[in-house]
Design an enzyme around this catalytic site. Sequence first.
Site, PDB file in Angstrom:
ATOM      1  NE  ARG A  63      -2.660   1.105   3.464  1.00 27.79           N
ATOM      2  CZ  ARG A  63      -3.456   0.984   4.534  1.00 27.79           C
ATOM      3  NH1 ARG A  63      -4.739   0.686   4.384  1.00 27.79           N
ATOM      4  NH2 ARG A  63      -2.975   1.145   5.753  1.00 27.79           N
ATOM      5  CE  LYS A 166      -2.153   4.627   6.631  1.00 32.89           C
ATOM      6  NZ  LYS A 166      -3.383   5.028   7.293  1.00 32.89           N
ATOM      7  CD  GLU A 199     -11.853   6.696   5.684  1.00 31.54           C
ATOM      8  OE1 GLU A 199     -11.286   5.606   5.819  1.00 31.54           O
ATOM      9  OE2 GLU A 199     -11.489   7.549   4.854  1.00 31.54           O
TER      10      GLU A 199
END
Length: 306
Positions: A63, A166, A199
């Site tokens: 990721r 991210k 979220e």
Amino acid sequence: GTGLPERLIVIGTMWIFLNDRFVTEQDAKISVFDHGFLYGDGVYETIRSYGKRIFMRDHHLSRLQRSADAIGLTIPIPLSEWPRLLHEAMDRNHLGNEQTDAYLRITVSRGVGEIGLDPALCPTPTVVIMAKPLHPPAAELYQRGVSLIVAQTRRNLPSALSPHIKATNFLNNILAKREAIAAQVFDALFLNWEGHLTECTVSNLFFAARGQLYTPSVECGLLDGITRSILLQMAGELKIPVQEGRFTPEELLHADECFLTNTSMEVMPVTSVNRQSIGQGTPGPLTRQLHRHFVDNRTRFLESLD
């Protein structure tokens, strides 16, 4: 000098990997011209160990690579080198053992360059690995559950800034976190541009109603959490039906139970949202069953140390 023997001084020192070597915390300095500092131009991952074995190591590293690719950032460390560096960070800081699980954070920023937005101004990315003791949430939180609010701040529009990256620019999350702190609750829940659930600031959301599990789909504009994907797999193993989709705050408020997932807290029960009880106002049976199954089976997701 301090008059203390050298050995005593070093014991409390935190060792940090910076660019190409381990340095002490005091020497872990970054230029004011680093574009990570100037513009939030960078990516990161947080990883944990159980004892000395890192949880979902390769998934986290993949990721990190995907986030970097998405912003055109070349990570100067080959994928094969990361496990050794992560374990050295743990060892140097006396972490990842029977006593203390490790919390690892990898940060890769665009690096040092002249002021300006062009990434080409930065010839060399900055790489940092920090290893700290992991402090899991207090046991009582799992027993009584936590409270959330629905944030006024909306989740970033995916077409403006993809939540799959991210990124070190966390202002969207920080604004929602400030709302949670002001409301004196555990965390804040984001709605997206359409008013659908996404979220929390650092975790994914699940809720249950009539024996079925629901979680917002990735298309709603959320980070596809690594623990989230494990929970989806485990629900399948336990024959719990799961629906990923678009859900409203009203549907959540009428749910029987609710929980959050992330790497460090695993499965955290939620017992109220906007001061309204969820279900019985206590951690629900599906939440407990899934967390127990996660704890019983998490060794499957730890790296092998052969």
